[in-house]
Design a protein around this motif. Structure first.
Motif, PDB file in Angstrom:
ATOM      1  N   GLU A  95      -2.485 -14.330  -2.249  1.00 40.42           N
ATOM      2  CA  GLU A  95      -2.581 -15.125  -3.472  1.00 40.42           C
ATOM      3  C   GLU A  95      -2.096 -14.319  -4.677  1.00 40.42           C
ATOM      4  N   LYS A  96      -2.537 -13.082  -4.783  1.00 37.26           N
ATOM      5  CA  LYS A  96      -2.138 -12.224  -5.904  1.00 37.26           C
ATOM      6  C   LYS A  96      -0.614 -12.076  -5.943  1.00 37.26           C
ATOM      7  N   GLY A  97      -0.020 -11.826  -4.782  1.00 37.95           N
ATOM      8  CA  GLY A  97       1.431 -11.663  -4.709  1.00 37.95           C
ATOM      9  C   GLY A  97       2.175 -12.917  -5.133  1.00 37.95           C
TER      10      GLY A  97
ATOM     11  N   MET B  70       0.833  -1.207   0.000  1.00 39.77           N
ATOM     12  CA  MET B  70       0.000   0.000   0.000  1.00 39.77           C
ATOM     13  C   MET B  70       0.866   1.255   0.000  1.00 39.77           C
ATOM     14  N   MET B  71       1.039   1.802  -1.211  1.00 39.15           N
ATOM     15  CA  MET B  71       1.830   3.020  -1.374  1.00 39.15           C
ATOM     16  C   MET B  71       1.091   3.965  -2.310  1.00 39.15           C
ATOM     17  N   LYS B  72       1.439   5.242  -2.245  1.00 36.31           N
ATOM     18  CA  LYS B  72       0.820   6.254  -3.108  1.00 36.31           C
ATOM     19  C   LYS B  72       1.282   6.074  -4.549  1.00 36.31           C
ATOM     20  N   ASN B  73       0.529   6.654  -5.445  1.00 36.44           N
ATOM     21  CA  ASN B  73       0.781   6.666  -6.889  1.00 36.44           C
ATOM     22  C   ASN B  73       0.601   5.286  -7.502  1.00 36.44           C
TER      23      ASN B  73
ATOM     24  N   ALA C 279       5.780  -4.708  -8.438  1.00 36.82           N
ATOM     25  CA  ALA C 279       6.272  -6.074  -8.664  1.00 36.82           C
ATOM     26  C   ALA C 279       6.095  -6.487 -10.124  1.00 36.82           C
ATOM     27  N   GLU C 280       4.967  -6.128 -10.713  1.00 39.00           N
ATOM     28  CA  GLU C 280       4.731  -6.457 -12.127  1.00 39.00           C
ATOM     29  C   GLU C 280       5.777  -5.788 -13.018  1.00 39.00           C
ATOM     30  N   MET C 281       6.089  -4.520 -12.732  1.00 37.60           N
ATOM     31  CA  MET C 281       7.091  -3.805 -13.520  1.00 37.60           C
ATOM     32  C   MET C 281       8.469  -4.429 -13.364  1.00 37.60           C
ATOM     33  N   VAL C 282       8.805  -4.820 -12.139  1.00 31.90           N
ATOM     34  CA  VAL C 282      10.100  -5.453 -11.888  1.00 31.90           C
ATOM     35  C   VAL C 282      10.182  -6.769 -12.638  1.00 31.90           C
ATOM     36  N   ARG C 283       9.125  -7.555 -12.587  1.00 28.88           N
ATOM     37  CA  ARG C 283       9.142  -8.874 -13.220  1.00 28.88           C
ATOM     38  C   ARG C 283       9.261  -8.809 -14.743  1.00 28.88           C
ATOM     39  N   VAL C 284       8.872  -7.697 -15.346  1.00 32.28           N
ATOM     40  CA  VAL C 284       9.031  -7.541 -16.792  1.00 32.28           C
ATOM     41  C   VAL C 284      10.513  -7.534 -17.162  1.00 32.28           C
TER      42      VAL C 284
ATOM     43  N   GLY D  26       2.423  -1.732  -4.544  1.00 33.06           N
ATOM     44  CA  GLY D  26       3.437  -2.775  -4.594  1.00 33.06           C
ATOM     45  C   GLY D  26       3.167  -3.843  -5.639  1.00 33.06           C
ATOM     46  N   PHE D  27       1.892  -4.146  -5.879  1.00 28.89           N
ATOM     47  CA  PHE D  27       1.564  -5.114  -6.927  1.00 28.89           C
ATOM     48  C   PHE D  27       2.011  -4.599  -8.293  1.00 28.89           C
ATOM     49  N   GLU D  28       1.699  -3.339  -8.560  1.00 31.09           N
ATOM     50  CA  GLU D  28       2.102  -2.732  -9.833  1.00 31.09           C
ATOM     51  C   GLU D  28       3.626  -2.668  -9.941  1.00 31.09           C
TER      52      GLU D  28
END
Length: 124
Positions: free
Chosen positions: A89-91, A54-57, A64-69, A60-62
């Motif tokens: 589960e999502k993580g 839970m962060m602004k802008n 993590a997705e960017m990192v995994r690319v 963490g899910f978003e």
């Protein structure tokens, strides 16, 4: 020395975690947003990421997705207050390696980091 990227928007908690991990032999770079972390990743190499959800802008899910690319293999641990099964589960389904719910016992955080790094064959 193993270098960990910590992404935590709570300034005080970020300092505490950075200090504790540094005292336990890690080089830690603390960022207060996912955007700041992505910028840091352009100039530095990290062995592991520890991130809040839970962060602004963007969360963490978003992040993590960017990192995994760009890096499918970097060990990734969520350290978050979100304790619902759907978030866990999502993580895990998106490829994180572990998930710790706050409040956290700092020794347990170190144990989990050590275990993740061991499984990834990352050593000092």
């Amino acid at each position: 020395m193993i270098c960990i990227l910590l992404v935590e928007d709570d300034v005080q908690f970020n300092k505490i975690v950075c200090s504790y991990l540094t005292d336990n032999g890690y080089n830690v770079v603390g960022c207060h947003s996912a955007a700041e972390a992505l910028e840091m990743m352009e100039t530095m190499s990290f062995d592991m990421i520890v991130s809040d959800i839970m962060m602004k802008n963007f969360n963490g899910f978003e992040f993590a997705e960017m990192v995994r690319v760009t890096n499918k293999d970097i060990p990734f641990l969520f350290l978050t207050a979100r304790d619902d099964l759907a978030s866990k589960e999502k993580g895990y389904r998106m490829g994180i390696d572990d998930y710790i719910v706050k409040p956290v016992e700092m020794k347990e955080l170190v144990f989990r980091i050590e275990a993740i790094l061991r499984r990834a064959n990352i050593t000092n």
